[in-house]
Structures are given as structure tokens and as C-alpha cells.
Motif scaffolding. Structure first.
Motif, PDB file in Angstrom:
ATOM      1  N   PHE A   1      29.928  59.610  58.963  1.00 44.57           N
ATOM      2  CA  PHE A   1      30.249  60.404  60.153  1.00 44.57           C
ATOM      3  C   PHE A   1      30.203  59.559  61.414  1.00 44.57           C
ATOM      4  N   GLU A   2      30.906  60.036  62.429  1.00 40.48           N
ATOM      5  CA  GLU A   2      30.976  59.332  63.700  1.00 40.48           C
ATOM      6  C   GLU A   2      29.825  59.757  64.617  1.00 40.48           C
ATOM      7  N   GLY A   3      29.396  58.832  65.460  1.00 46.51           N
ATOM      8  CA  GLY A   3      28.436  59.156  66.492  1.00 46.51           C
ATOM      9  C   GLY A   3      26.998  59.299  66.046  1.00 46.51           C
ATOM     10  N   VAL A   4      26.668  58.838  64.838  1.00 48.68           N
ATOM     11  CA  VAL A   4      25.300  59.014  64.340  1.00 48.68           C
ATOM     12  C   VAL A   4      24.630  57.675  64.028  1.00 48.68           C
ATOM     13  N   ALA A   5      25.122  56.610  64.607  1.00 48.03           N
ATOM     14  CA  ALA A   5      24.500  55.305  64.397  1.00 48.03           C
ATOM     15  C   ALA A   5      23.213  55.213  65.216  1.00 48.03           C
ATOM     16  N   LEU A   6      22.371  54.270  64.844  1.00 50.39           N
ATOM     17  CA  LEU A   6      21.099  54.077  65.535  1.00 50.39           C
ATOM     18  C   LEU A   6      21.347  53.809  67.019  1.00 50.39           C
ATOM     19  N   GLY A   7      20.657  54.570  67.881  1.00 49.93           N
ATOM     20  CA  GLY A   7      20.798  54.395  69.325  1.00 49.93           C
ATOM     21  C   GLY A   7      21.803  55.336  69.955  1.00 49.93           C
ATOM     22  N   GLN A   8      22.667  55.953  69.166  1.00 47.39           N
ATOM     23  CA  GLN A   8      23.633  56.893  69.717  1.00 47.39           C
ATOM     24  C   GLN A   8      22.979  58.263  69.898  1.00 47.39           C
ATOM     25  N   SER A   9      23.674  59.138  70.609  1.00 47.92           N
ATOM     26  CA  SER A   9      23.144  60.482  70.837  1.00 47.92           C
ATOM     27  C   SER A   9      24.162  61.521  70.418  1.00 47.92           C
ATOM     28  N   LEU A  10      23.654  62.649  69.936  1.00 46.60           N
ATOM     29  CA  LEU A  10      24.484  63.791  69.545  1.00 46.60           C
ATOM     30  C   LEU A  10      24.165  64.960  70.450  1.00 46.60           C
ATOM     31  N   ARG A  11      25.177  65.776  70.705  1.00 42.91           N
ATOM     32  CA  ARG A  11      24.932  66.985  71.492  1.00 42.91           C
ATOM     33  C   ARG A  11      25.178  68.212  70.619  1.00 42.91           C
ATOM     34  N   PHE A  12      24.144  68.987  70.435  1.00 40.80           N
ATOM     35  CA  PHE A  12      24.263  70.270  69.749  1.00 40.80           C
ATOM     36  C   PHE A  12      23.105  71.150  70.207  1.00 40.80           C
ATOM     37  N   ALA A  13      23.271  72.443  70.018  1.00 40.26           N
ATOM     38  CA  ALA A  13      22.251  73.427  70.436  1.00 40.26           C
ATOM     39  C   ALA A  13      21.879  73.234  71.907  1.00 40.26           C
ATOM     40  N   ARG A  14      22.905  72.916  72.746  1.00 42.40           N
ATOM     41  CA  ARG A  14      22.755  72.802  74.201  1.00 42.40           C
ATOM     42  C   ARG A  14      21.824  71.673  74.637  1.00 42.40           C
ATOM     43  N   ARG A  15      21.618  70.681  73.773  1.00 46.45           N
ATOM     44  CA  ARG A  15      20.769  69.551  74.124  1.00 46.45           C
ATOM     45  C   ARG A  15      21.352  68.261  73.573  1.00 46.45           C
ATOM     46  N   ASP A  16      20.954  67.155  74.161  1.00 45.72           N
ATOM     47  CA  ASP A  16      21.306  65.832  73.650  1.00 45.72           C
ATOM     48  C   ASP A  16      20.151  65.326  72.787  1.00 45.72           C
ATOM     49  N   TRP A  17      20.497  64.804  71.612  1.00 46.60           N
ATOM     50  CA  TRP A  17      19.496  64.337  70.653  1.00 46.60           C
ATOM     51  C   TRP A  17      19.732  62.851  70.376  1.00 46.60           C
ATOM     52  N   GLN A  18      18.707  62.066  70.554  1.00 46.13           N
ATOM     53  CA  GLN A  18      18.800  60.623  70.387  1.00 46.13           C
ATOM     54  C   GLN A  18      18.509  60.236  68.940  1.00 46.13           C
TER      55      GLN A  18
END
Length: 388
Positions: free
Chosen positions: A157-174
Motif C-alpha cells: 500500500f501507498e503512504g505507509v512507509a516508516l516516517g510517513q503519516s496517514l489521515r483517518f478518523a479525523r486525525r493524522d497518524w504517524q
């Protein structure tokens, strides 16, 4: 009683090189499909069964088939956590994790969204699941918006490498860590702090409770205690059994579909072998008459032609099995029909599959050769010699 030499049987196969190759190739294709289906099913079952441990207990709401469907309120969770047979680690902490599991959508590498399970859990979860090892970064900090990602998710999947952040449930997750759970379903999950996950997804109940027994033999007593408690409406299973039950639907469908295709293809392979062996009988009628004239009986002729057919099918079976074994290098990603989330697993070749596949190829060879062998054995000596 004289026996037809094996060298004679093998020579006849080598003489008809093109016919032998095409017939064995057809059987190899069938065995390849048959073996690949068994490997796919074994890989799926292994991934889900290996996900759990026999000394871990999974508690979910009664009648819930998955953690996604389950809801355990705070009162029920507190009651479960007071059970007397819960193991403790060296520092005295209970090996128990109250967890929340939800689905989020991520974009696959190469395009297209897919559901992924995200597990709200606790740091103690690593002690409950020793097959999970951090291979990059670190574990998430309690009370933070940090997550760790399974290797299969990182790779697919895209955007899930170490150091990247995901946005879901109205928050950014590192993303602060990558874990490898071997050939288990946890590799297809993201993990974060349970309380933070519940707040973000506005949930007031857990999905499941996982705890380790102080003795594996205490399971029956714990199960009876929890299910007899009128304050609870829960289902209690060993963790490995819980995940094994989830594999039944998918594995069953794969097995039925694969066996159907194998049967259809095998009919063609059997007919091909039968035609090849009938042609062999027709071209060697005089030879058969000579064998009969010098003292070989009908049974010897029947066995010789049947062995020839079995050798032909064995060659095809070994070729198909060899080709299928290369599938172990392939990783498959599909949707888990029980949880509707992405699940990655690999083809798995076991000794049982090897034996079953070779037995299947020999069975095709027997069916394809028995009638031509019977015809060869029934030829009369005089008629056979006159055909020369």
C-alpha cells in the motif's frame, strides 16, 4: 511367470518422444492446477491458524463471527479481566489486551482502494503475540497518535512507509514502526493505541479481549466460567481456533472451485493418455503377439502396458509438481470474506500435498491405461502375429 522387463517398457516411451511429451505435458498441466489449488488452500489455512496461539483465549460477543462484528462494553470487559487464570509477565502485569478493530480504506500500490484492519491495542500485545517482531522503527507510545504497520501492508500500500503519516478518523497518524509477523494474518494489519483509536472512531466499547492462560489446560474452566456468567453474553475460543474458523469459508470455496477445474481438466488428460496407449497397442500388435508366443501371459502384457501408462503419468505429475513448487515464491493478497479486509498469504507446499498430487497423477494414468492394457492382453497370438 515371466515378467516384461522394465527397460523394455521405458524404451517404448522413449521411442515415441513427441507423443510422450504431449501426453505427459497435458497431465503436468492438470497436476499443476491441482497442486496449486491445494497449496493456495494450505497457505490460507496456515496463515490464519498460525495467527493464533493455543494458550491465548479470544473473547468476543456471542454470535459474532469476527472482531469487526463484536461489541464488548466496558462493564463486560472489566468482568472478563477479573478471571483467575490470566497469566502475568515477569513484572507482574496481566497478559491481557482489550482491543478495538475497525476497517479503514487505503490505496494499493498500482492503484485501487482496499479495506485494511486497524487494531487498537496495547504494548502488552507484543508479549501476547511473540510471533510479531518489530523490524524497523519502534513501538507506538501509549496515548499517542502513532501506529505501527505490518510488513504486507507496507509492501502493498501507498503512504505507509516508516516516517510517513496517514489521515483517518479525523486525525493524522504517524508511522513509527514496521513489524513482521511471519506467515500470519497480523502482517495485514495496522496497530495503534486502543484508547486513542476508540476516541478517534467515537467508540465506547471494545471489539475483543485477548489474554494468555497461566496453564493451557485451564481453558475449559475459563470458558465455562465466562459463559455461565449471566452478566456476559460472550463467545470464548482458543485464539488459534478462532482464526481457523475464519478460514473455513474461503478455504472451502477455493477447494471446491479448484477441485471442479481439476476434474474437468483431468478428464481431458485421461482421454489423452487413453488415446496414446491405444495407439501404442495398435502400432505394436505384432510385438505383443511375439511376446505371447515366447511365453509371456496375458497378465504380463496387461501389467506391462499399465506400468507404461503409470510411468507416463508419473513423469507428468513430477513436472507439474515441480512447476507448482515455484509458486511458493508468490505472495497473494485478497479480501478476507469474513472481515472484508485485505489479507496477504503465500502458497504453501507440504509433504501431504506432494503425496496427494503424485497419487492423483498416477490415478489419471491408471484410468487412462487400464482399457488399452486390457485390450493388449486380450489379443490372440495368431491374430497378433498375422498383423505383421
Amino acid at each position: 511367470m515371466k515378467r516384461v522387463p522394465l527397460s523394455y517398457i521405458w524404451r517404448n516411451l522413449a521411442t515415441r518422444k513427441l507423443t510422450t511429451v504431449f501426453t505427459a505435458g497435458g497431465m503436468a498441466l492438470v497436476v499443476f492446477v491441482f497442486t496449486a489449488v491445494l497449496m493456495l488452500e494450505a497457505g490460507l489455512r496456515s496463515t490464519l491458524v498460525d495467527t493464533g496461539r493455543t494458550d491465548n483465549v479470544m473473547v468476543i460477543r456471542a454470535a459474532s463471527e469476527t472482531e469487526i462484528q463484536s461489541v464488548l462494553d466496558l462493564t463486560q470487559s472489566a468482568i472478563v479481566s477479573t478471571q483467575p487464570h490470566i497469566a502475568r509477565d515477569e513484572s507482574g502485569r496481566e497478559l491481557l489486551s482489550k482491543e478495538s478493530v475497525v476497517l479503514i480504506s487505503l490505496t494499493k500500490k498500482g492503484g485501487g482502494p482496499a479495506n485494511v484492519s486497524i487494531r487498537g491495542t496495547h504494548e502488552i500485545s507484543l508479549s501476547l503475540r511473540p510471533q510479531v517482531k518489530l523490524v524497523e522503527g519502534r513501538m507506538f507510545r501509549p496515548g499517542s497518535s502513532e501506529i505501527v504497520v505490518g510488513r504486507s501492508i507496507r509492501d502493498g500500500f501507498e503512504g505507509v512507509a516508516l516516517g510517513q503519516s496517514l489521515r483517518f478518523a479525523r486525525r493524522d497518524w504517524q508511522v513509527v514502526g514496521i513489524f513482521d509477523a511471519g506467515k500470519t494474518g497480523f502482517n495485514s494489519e495496522l496497530w495503534g493505541d486502543a484508547e486513542q483509536m476508540m476516541q478517534s472512531f467515537r467508540r465506547t466499547a471494545y471489539s475483543s479481549i485477548l489474554f494468555q492462560l497461566d496453564s493451557a489446560s485451564a481453558f475449559d474452566a475459563v470458558k465455562k466460567s465466562l459463559q455461565d456468567d449471566r452478566r456476559l453474553t460472550v463467545e470464548v475460543k482458543r485464539e488459534n481456533q478462532f482464526y481457523a474458523d475464519q478460514s473455513k469459508v474461503m478455504a472451502g470455496f477455493i477447494s471446491i472451485l479448484g477441485m471442479t477445474l481439476s476434474i474437468i481438466f483431468s478428464i481431458g488428460a485421461i482421454i489423452g493418455a487413453m488415446i496414446t496407449m491405444y495407439a501404442a497397442v495398435a502400432s505394436r500388435t505384432a510385438e505383443i503377439g511375439t511376446l505371447r508366443a515366447i511365453g509371456f501371459r496375458r497378465g504380463n502384457i496387461l501389467v506391462a502396458f499399465l506400468i507404461e501408462s503409470l510411468l507416463l503419468s508419473l513423469c507428468g505429475g513430477l513436472a507439474g509438481l515441480l512447476a507448482a513448487s515455484a509458486m511458493q515464491l508468490v505472495s497473494v493478497s485478497t479480501m478476507n470474506w469474513q472481515t472484508f479486509s485485505e489479507l496477504a498469504f503465500s502458497f504453501t507446499l507440504t509433504p501431504r500435498i506432494v503425496v496427494t498430487s503424485l497419487a492423483f497423477s498416477l490415478f489419471m494414468g491408471f484410468l487412462g491405461g487400464v482399457l488399452p492394457a486390457w485390450r493388449a492382453a486380450r489379443l490372440k497370438i495368431v491374430d497378433a502375429l498375422r498383423s505383421n
